[in-house]
Design a protein around this motif. Structure first.
Motif, PDB file in Angstrom:
ATOM      1  N   ILE A 124       0.843  -1.202   0.000  1.00  0.00           N
ATOM      2  CA  ILE A 124       0.000   0.000   0.000  1.00  0.00           C
ATOM      3  C   ILE A 124       0.875   1.248   0.000  1.00  0.00           C
ATOM      4  CG2 ILE A 124      -1.691   1.322   1.340  1.00  0.00           C
ATOM      5  CD1 ILE A 124      -2.808  -1.396   2.313  1.00  0.00           C
ATOM      6  N   PHE A 125       1.961   1.209   0.755  1.00  0.00           N
ATOM      7  CA  PHE A 125       2.902   2.344   0.786  1.00  0.00           C
ATOM      8  C   PHE A 125       3.533   2.565  -0.589  1.00  0.00           C
ATOM      9  CE2 PHE A 125       7.284   3.899   1.360  1.00  0.00           C
ATOM     10  CZ  PHE A 125       7.016   5.134   1.939  1.00  0.00           C
ATOM     11  N   LEU A 126       3.950   1.471  -1.249  1.00  0.00           N
ATOM     12  CA  LEU A 126       4.531   1.588  -2.584  1.00  0.00           C
ATOM     13  C   LEU A 126       3.515   2.124  -3.584  1.00  0.00           C
ATOM     14  CD1 LEU A 126       6.597  -1.734  -2.779  1.00  0.00           C
ATOM     15  CD2 LEU A 126       7.498   0.595  -2.553  1.00  0.00           C
ATOM     16  N   ALA A 127       2.263   1.710  -3.448  1.00  0.00           N
ATOM     17  CA  ALA A 127       1.206   2.226  -4.313  1.00  0.00           C
ATOM     18  C   ALA A 127       1.036   3.730  -4.095  1.00  0.00           C
ATOM     19  CB  ALA A 127      -0.109   1.499  -4.041  1.00  0.00           C
ATOM     20  N   ALA A 128       1.093   4.158  -2.837  1.00  0.00           N
ATOM     21  CA  ALA A 128       0.953   5.581  -2.521  1.00  0.00           C
ATOM     22  C   ALA A 128       2.083   6.394  -3.147  1.00  0.00           C
ATOM     23  CB  ALA A 128       0.930   5.778  -1.004  1.00  0.00           C
ATOM     24  N   ILE A 129       3.315   5.902  -3.015  1.00  0.00           N
ATOM     25  CA  ILE A 129       4.462   6.586  -3.613  1.00  0.00           C
ATOM     26  C   ILE A 129       4.305   6.652  -5.129  1.00  0.00           C
ATOM     27  CG2 ILE A 129       6.958   6.463  -4.001  1.00  0.00           C
ATOM     28  CD1 ILE A 129       6.175   7.342  -1.186  1.00  0.00           C
ATOM     29  N   SER A 130       3.833   5.558  -5.720  1.00  0.00           N
ATOM     30  CA  SER A 130       3.656   5.511  -7.178  1.00  0.00           C
ATOM     31  C   SER A 130       2.634   6.538  -7.640  1.00  0.00           C
ATOM     32  CB  SER A 130       3.231   4.100  -7.609  1.00  0.00           C
ATOM     33  OG  SER A 130       4.219   3.143  -7.264  1.00  0.00           O
ATOM     34  N   ILE A 131       1.499   6.624  -6.936  1.00  0.00           N
ATOM     35  CA  ILE A 131       0.460   7.590  -7.294  1.00  0.00           C
ATOM     36  C   ILE A 131       0.985   9.019  -7.146  1.00  0.00           C
ATOM     37  CG2 ILE A 131      -1.783   8.529  -6.602  1.00  0.00           C
ATOM     38  CD1 ILE A 131      -2.604   5.650  -5.877  1.00  0.00           C
ATOM     39  N   LEU A 132       1.725   9.266  -6.082  1.00  0.00           N
ATOM     40  CA  LEU A 132       2.297  10.596  -5.861  1.00  0.00           C
ATOM     41  C   LEU A 132       3.224  10.986  -7.016  1.00  0.00           C
ATOM     42  CD1 LEU A 132       2.880  13.093  -4.119  1.00  0.00           C
ATOM     43  CD2 LEU A 132       4.621  11.744  -2.912  1.00  0.00           C
ATOM     44  N   LEU A 133       4.065  10.045  -7.434  1.00  0.00           N
ATOM     45  CA  LEU A 133       5.006  10.332  -8.526  1.00  0.00           C
ATOM     46  C   LEU A 133       4.282  10.508  -9.855  1.00  0.00           C
ATOM     47  CD1 LEU A 133       7.944   7.919  -7.608  1.00  0.00           C
ATOM     48  CD2 LEU A 133       7.860  10.405  -7.355  1.00  0.00           C
ATOM     49  N   VAL A 134       3.201   9.764 -10.070  1.00  0.00           N
ATOM     50  CA  VAL A 134       2.403   9.938 -11.296  1.00  0.00           C
ATOM     51  C   VAL A 134       1.827  11.356 -11.340  1.00  0.00           C
ATOM     52  CG1 VAL A 134       0.242   9.287 -12.441  1.00  0.00           C
ATOM     53  CG2 VAL A 134       1.837   7.521 -11.680  1.00  0.00           C
ATOM     54  N   LEU A 194      -6.428   6.170  -1.328  1.00  0.00           N
ATOM     55  CA  LEU A 194      -5.187   6.788  -1.798  1.00  0.00           C
ATOM     56  C   LEU A 194      -5.489   7.977  -2.709  1.00  0.00           C
ATOM     57  CD1 LEU A 194      -2.963   3.649  -2.501  1.00  0.00           C
ATOM     58  CD2 LEU A 194      -2.809   5.239  -0.580  1.00  0.00           C
ATOM     59  N   ILE A 195      -6.462   7.819  -3.595  1.00  0.00           N
ATOM     60  CA  ILE A 195      -6.833   8.924  -4.480  1.00  0.00           C
ATOM     61  C   ILE A 195      -7.384  10.092  -3.668  1.00  0.00           C
ATOM     62  CG2 ILE A 195      -8.478   9.643  -6.267  1.00  0.00           C
ATOM     63  CD1 ILE A 195      -8.162   6.857  -7.498  1.00  0.00           C
ATOM     64  N   LEU A 196      -8.173   9.770  -2.634  1.00  0.00           N
ATOM     65  CA  LEU A 196      -8.726  10.810  -1.769  1.00  0.00           C
ATOM     66  C   LEU A 196      -7.613  11.562  -1.045  1.00  0.00           C
ATOM     67  CD1 LEU A 196     -11.337  12.061  -0.608  1.00  0.00           C
ATOM     68  CD2 LEU A 196     -11.204  10.356   1.235  1.00  0.00           C
ATOM     69  N   ILE A 197      -6.606  10.836  -0.591  1.00  0.00           N
ATOM     70  CA  ILE A 197      -5.484  11.448   0.128  1.00  0.00           C
ATOM     71  C   ILE A 197      -4.712  12.409  -0.775  1.00  0.00           C
ATOM     72  CG2 ILE A 197      -3.226  10.963   1.155  1.00  0.00           C
ATOM     73  CD1 ILE A 197      -4.487   8.370   2.277  1.00  0.00           C
TER      74      ILE A 197
END
Length: 231
Positions: free
Chosen positions: A108-118, A220-223
């Protein structure tokens, strides 16, 4: 899908998938070491060196087969499980649940980092500060890799949270149940993979994985949604 497109999708999927499954296993070993069990550390498994984590079938053959048969739309895999000796843990029942949850939490943390970088890359693509060729030749492929990283990490987290041991969700549930029920429930672990495989064939796992993955992605999208506005 033609072979070129499959190879292109494979190149985009390979690194994110490798990172997702390797860091999932490292998280188990690292948390176990912090809670009293140095087994993974002593066996050299607390490293990002992919060679020590690769399972020939789960890390290489299966992802390629899935990518080919899904026409480049889906891939999945696993690394060698990190060894954990629960008897070394200071509180075996509770700490084993924590060790188990560490894997999905890391995904979940890696997904969050990925979304942030996108989101950051999307802002850079709209910027006039970067040459157009750099945006098209570098940022677009990287953004595609990160998008796949977010997707596969969310899926891995949701799948591993299925409450059937030896999946992480099953071991977390064992740690949460009262001792009598935990002991009875743990007896299904030797048959756990067969049960999960049967549920996959029947399509029953979708009723758990898809809602959990949807919730994780939505949160994650909401965050990160305020960040889209700022950038």
């Amino acid at each position: 899908m033609d072979p070129y497109s499959i190879l292109k999708n494979l190149s985009i999927a390979a690194i994110p998938l490798l990172f997702a499954i390797i860091f999932h296993e490292i998280a188990h070993g690292w948390v176990a070491n912090r809670l009293g069990d140095p087994t993974a550390k002593q066996m050299g498994r607390l490293t990002i060196n992919p060679i020590v984590h690769i399972d020939i079938f789960g890390t290489i053959i299966m992802p390629i087969i899935l990518l080919i048969f899904s026409h480049g739309n889906f891939s999945f895999g696993y690394a060698k499980p990190v060894p954990v000796n629960p008897f070394n843990l200071r509180n075996p029942k509770r700490n084993m649940a924590i060790v188990s949850f560490a894997g999905p939490a890391t995904n979940i943390f890696l997904a969050a980092i990925s979304i942030l970088l996108v989101i950051i890359i999307a802002a850079l693509q709209l910027s006039t500060l970067l040459p157009q060729f750099l945006a098209s030749k570098l940022l677009i492929p990287v953004s595609q890799m990160l998008s796949f990283s977010a997707t596969i990490n969310i899926f891995l987290a949701a799948f591993n949270l299925i409450p059937i041991p030896p999946l992480d969700g099953g071991r977390v549930l064992i740690g949460l149940l009262p001792d009598r029920y935990a002991y009875s429930f743990s007896k299904i672990e030797p048959y756990g993979f067969m049960i999960v495989f049967a549920l996959i064939i029947l399509g029953i796992t979708d009723y758990f994985v898809i809602p959990v993955a949807t919730v994780i992605r939505g949160l994650l999208i909401l965050i990160f949604s305020p960040l889209r506005v700022l950038l």
